[in-house]
Design a protein around this motif. Structure first.
Motif, PDB file in Angstrom:
ATOM      1  N   ARG A 143       3.728   1.475  -5.870  1.00  0.00           N
ATOM      2  CA  ARG A 143       2.854   2.647  -5.758  1.00  0.00           C
ATOM      3  C   ARG A 143       1.833   2.666  -6.883  1.00  0.00           C
ATOM      4  N   ARG A 144       2.289   2.397  -8.115  1.00  0.00           N
ATOM      5  CA  ARG A 144       1.359   2.407  -9.260  1.00  0.00           C
ATOM      6  C   ARG A 144       0.326   1.288  -9.168  1.00  0.00           C
ATOM      7  N   CYS A 145       0.699   0.178  -8.529  1.00  0.00           N
ATOM      8  CA  CYS A 145      -0.198  -0.978  -8.479  1.00  0.00           C
ATOM      9  C   CYS A 145      -1.190  -0.924  -7.327  1.00  0.00           C
ATOM     10  N   GLY A 146      -1.092   0.111  -6.489  1.00  0.00           N
ATOM     11  CA  GLY A 146      -2.106   0.311  -5.466  1.00  0.00           C
ATOM     12  C   GLY A 146      -1.744  -0.130  -4.070  1.00  0.00           C
ATOM     13  N   PHE A 147      -0.492  -0.501  -3.815  1.00  0.00           N
ATOM     14  CA  PHE A 147      -0.078  -0.850  -2.461  1.00  0.00           C
ATOM     15  C   PHE A 147       0.051   0.396  -1.583  1.00  0.00           C
ATOM     16  N   LEU A 148      -0.143   0.225  -0.282  1.00  0.00           N
ATOM     17  CA  LEU A 148       0.241   1.252   0.691  1.00  0.00           C
ATOM     18  C   LEU A 148       1.759   1.202   0.852  1.00  0.00           C
ATOM     19  N   LEU A 149       2.400   2.377   0.898  1.00  0.00           N
ATOM     20  CA  LEU A 149       3.850   2.448   1.050  1.00  0.00           C
ATOM     21  C   LEU A 149       4.217   3.284   2.272  1.00  0.00           C
ATOM     22  N   PRO A 150       5.203   2.854   3.053  1.00  0.00           N
ATOM     23  CA  PRO A 150       5.762   3.755   4.067  1.00  0.00           C
ATOM     24  C   PRO A 150       6.516   4.882   3.367  1.00  0.00           C
ATOM     25  N   ASP A 151       6.479   6.087   3.930  1.00  0.00           N
ATOM     26  CA  ASP A 151       7.286   7.169   3.376  1.00  0.00           C
ATOM     27  C   ASP A 151       8.740   6.709   3.294  1.00  0.00           C
ATOM     28  N   ALA A 183       1.660  -4.646  13.747  1.00  0.00           N
ATOM     29  CA  ALA A 183       1.246  -5.687  14.686  1.00  0.00           C
ATOM     30  C   ALA A 183       1.970  -6.987  14.381  1.00  0.00           C
ATOM     31  N   PHE A 184       2.251  -7.197  13.101  1.00  0.00           N
ATOM     32  CA  PHE A 184       2.965  -8.396  12.662  1.00  0.00           C
ATOM     33  C   PHE A 184       3.418  -8.199  11.219  1.00  0.00           C
ATOM     34  N   ASP A 185       4.256  -9.103  10.736  1.00  0.00           N
ATOM     35  CA  ASP A 185       4.694  -9.108   9.343  1.00  0.00           C
ATOM     36  C   ASP A 185       3.941 -10.185   8.580  1.00  0.00           C
ATOM     37  N   VAL A 186       3.951 -10.070   7.248  1.00  0.00           N
ATOM     38  CA  VAL A 186       3.366 -11.098   6.387  1.00  0.00           C
ATOM     39  C   VAL A 186       4.287 -11.329   5.208  1.00  0.00           C
ATOM     40  N   ARG A 187       4.508 -12.586   4.888  1.00  0.00           N
ATOM     41  CA  ARG A 187       5.152 -12.972   3.632  1.00  0.00           C
ATOM     42  C   ARG A 187       4.066 -13.553   2.719  1.00  0.00           C
ATOM     43  N   VAL A 188       3.944 -12.998   1.522  1.00  0.00           N
ATOM     44  CA  VAL A 188       3.025 -13.523   0.517  1.00  0.00           C
ATOM     45  C   VAL A 188       3.868 -14.066  -0.628  1.00  0.00           C
ATOM     46  N   THR A 189       3.768 -15.360  -0.864  1.00  0.00           N
ATOM     47  CA  THR A 189       4.479 -16.003  -1.962  1.00  0.00           C
ATOM     48  C   THR A 189       3.509 -16.185  -3.114  1.00  0.00           C
ATOM     49  N   ALA A 190       3.894 -15.674  -4.279  1.00  0.00           N
ATOM     50  CA  ALA A 190       3.058 -15.758  -5.473  1.00  0.00           C
ATOM     51  C   ALA A 190       3.692 -16.708  -6.473  1.00  0.00           C
ATOM     52  N   ALA A 191       2.900 -17.655  -6.963  1.00  0.00           N
ATOM     53  CA  ALA A 191       3.344 -18.560  -8.032  1.00  0.00           C
ATOM     54  C   ALA A 191       2.227 -18.609  -9.056  1.00  0.00           C
ATOM     55  N   GLY A 192       2.417 -17.896 -10.164  1.00  0.00           N
ATOM     56  CA  GLY A 192       1.331 -17.736 -11.122  1.00  0.00           C
ATOM     57  C   GLY A 192       0.224 -16.917 -10.489  1.00  0.00           C
ATOM     58  N   ASP A 193      -1.001 -17.427 -10.558  1.00  0.00           N
ATOM     59  CA  ASP A 193      -2.125 -16.698  -9.970  1.00  0.00           C
ATOM     60  C   ASP A 193      -2.493 -17.223  -8.584  1.00  0.00           C
ATOM     61  N   VAL A 222      -5.170  -6.433  -1.654  1.00  0.00           N
ATOM     62  CA  VAL A 222      -3.747  -6.772  -1.731  1.00  0.00           C
ATOM     63  C   VAL A 222      -3.512  -7.774  -2.849  1.00  0.00           C
ATOM     64  N   ALA A 223      -4.400  -8.766  -2.983  1.00  0.00           N
ATOM     65  CA  ALA A 223      -4.257  -9.761  -4.048  1.00  0.00           C
ATOM     66  C   ALA A 223      -4.305  -9.104  -5.428  1.00  0.00           C
ATOM     67  N   ARG A 224      -5.206  -8.121  -5.587  1.00  0.00           N
ATOM     68  CA  ARG A 224      -5.283  -7.421  -6.885  1.00  0.00           C
ATOM     69  C   ARG A 224      -4.002  -6.644  -7.158  1.00  0.00           C
ATOM     70  N   ALA A 225      -3.466  -6.001  -6.121  1.00  0.00           N
ATOM     71  CA  ALA A 225      -2.228  -5.254  -6.299  1.00  0.00           C
ATOM     72  C   ALA A 225      -1.062  -6.187  -6.620  1.00  0.00           C
ATOM     73  N   VAL A 226      -1.030  -7.358  -6.002  1.00  0.00           N
ATOM     74  CA  VAL A 226       0.006  -8.351  -6.305  1.00  0.00           C
ATOM     75  C   VAL A 226      -0.075  -8.772  -7.769  1.00  0.00           C
ATOM     76  N   THR A 273      -2.335  -2.667  13.398  1.00  0.00           N
ATOM     77  CA  THR A 273      -3.475  -3.139  14.185  1.00  0.00           C
ATOM     78  C   THR A 273      -4.801  -2.851  13.496  1.00  0.00           C
ATOM     79  N   SER A 274      -4.834  -1.859  12.609  1.00  0.00           N
ATOM     80  CA  SER A 274      -6.059  -1.558  11.855  1.00  0.00           C
ATOM     81  C   SER A 274      -6.116  -2.336  10.539  1.00  0.00           C
ATOM     82  N   ASP A 275      -5.248  -3.310  10.384  1.00  0.00           N
ATOM     83  CA  ASP A 275      -5.223  -4.212   9.226  1.00  0.00           C
ATOM     84  C   ASP A 275      -4.859  -3.496   7.923  1.00  0.00           C
ATOM     85  N   ASP A 276      -3.994  -2.509   8.017  1.00  0.00           N
ATOM     86  CA  ASP A 276      -3.419  -1.889   6.821  1.00  0.00           C
ATOM     87  C   ASP A 276      -2.146  -2.645   6.456  1.00  0.00           C
ATOM     88  N   TRP A 277      -2.061  -3.091   5.202  1.00  0.00           N
ATOM     89  CA  TRP A 277      -0.914  -3.865   4.734  1.00  0.00           C
ATOM     90  C   TRP A 277       0.037  -2.931   3.989  1.00  0.00           C
TER      91      TRP A 277
END
Length: 320
Positions: free
Chosen positions: A138-146, A214-224, A256-260, A280-284
């Motif tokens: 939440r502090r980093c700027g992601f959208l959260l489900p209630d 609409a779909f799920d996403v996995r984002v793998t972060a390694a360093g930057d 999303v990258a900035r929040a990550v 469907t509106s591309d909200d992550w």
């Protein structure tokens, strides 16, 4: 060309995912020492650390080598076995040995001076708490489900009857569970207020508004470096029947990258696996972040790129 300082890899002997990274390090002539402290220290290996006002020393001895722990450039905390104590001891002595090993050997390996950790085990553990994940996200700027985490059945029922468009239950930790003496996984599933009983009072439960995804996403972060994979599955929880899901690379939007990046910095992580539900509106929508998530199940080109990114982190060592 390697500077001769070794990489210490903490993992179990059956971790085939680690093998690909170790092959890359071997190709780069980076020396590697592989250790499973939970088992190897009961099978001939030994660990010693000395602390004095003037300095710190440490030695790892195995059947084939002796490692000066002050020279370790990086530590990859991958998938080590739990500290369970020597199997030839009775239950009480085994528990005692296991706890002494966790706090002793685990403490030594988490305190190597000047080593670059991917990730530091204490940071891994802190980042595994779901409430901490949601608060940080939440502090980093992601959208959260209630979301509500509660042991109050009335609070849970009230949340489930609120017009969210559906509510799901998620366990707060992947605790081993058995039904009829058979291993049983607790999957994410949709729940209704009428299903929630007073049994909720036994322990905290996590309920979350169902994302109309609409779909799920996995984002793998390694360093930057970020590696996004779109997951299309017929199931609410794509882990349930992975044979039915399809995975394709996807670009990670800049917000999303900035929040990550902010999340990794706040949690002090080098590597992490983020899960999102995308509408469907591309909200992550941020769902969770596993600081030591698996990654070798992704498409071959993504898996290879992640392996190279992790090898780069281990090879470079600590920032100077």
């Amino acid at each position: 060309m390697s500077d001769g300082r070794p990489v210490l890899v903490l993992t179990n002997p059956y971790d085939v995912t680690a093998d690909g990274v170790l092959r890359l390090l071997a190709d780069r002539r980076v020396p590697v020492v592989r250790l499973d402290p939970g088992t190897d220290l009961h099978a001939g290996a030994s660990l010693t650390a000395t602390y004095r006002t003037g300095g710190q020393r440490g030695t790892l001895r195995t059947a084939s080598r002796e490692l000066d722990l002050t020279r370790v450039r990086s530590v990859w905390v991958r998938r080590p076995s739990p500290y369970e104590g020597p199997p030839d001891q009775d239950d009480q002595n085994r528990r005692f040995a296991a706890e002494q090993s966790f706090w002793g050997a685990g403490g030594i390996l988490a305190s190597l001076p000047g080593a670059h950790y991917v990730n530091h085990p204490w940071n891994n553990r802190a980042a595994e708490f779901k409430p901490a994940q949601l608060s940080t996200a939440r502090r980093c700027g992601f959208l959260l489900p209630d979301t509500v985490i509660t042991d109050d059945p009335n609070e849970a029922r009230e949340f489930a009857t609120f017009p969210h468009g559906g509510v799901v239950y998620k366990p707060l930790w992947n605790t081993p569970y058995r039904v009829d003496d058979q291993p049983h996984s607790v999957w994410v599933r949709e729940v209704h207020g009428a299903e929630i009983t007073d049994a909720v009072s036994v322990c905290p439960h996590m309920f979350q508004a169902k994302v109309d995804k609409a779909f799920d996403v996995r984002v793998t972060a390694a360093g930057d470096r970020l590696f996004g994979v779109r997951i299309d599955s017929p199931d609410l929880d794509w882990r349930y029947r992975q044979s039915l899901m399809t995975c394709t690379p996807i670009e990670v939007p800049e917000p999303v990258a900035r929040a990550v990046a902010a999340y990794l910095a706040e949690m002090r992580l080098i590597y992490s696996a983020f899960d999102f539900a995308v509408t469907t509106s591309d909200d992550w929508y941020f769902l969770e972040c596993n600081p030591n998530g698996q990654w070798a199940w992704q498409p071959a080109e993504t898996t290879a790129a992640i392996a190279h990114a992790i090898a780069d982190q281990l090879e470079k060592g600590p920032d100077t």
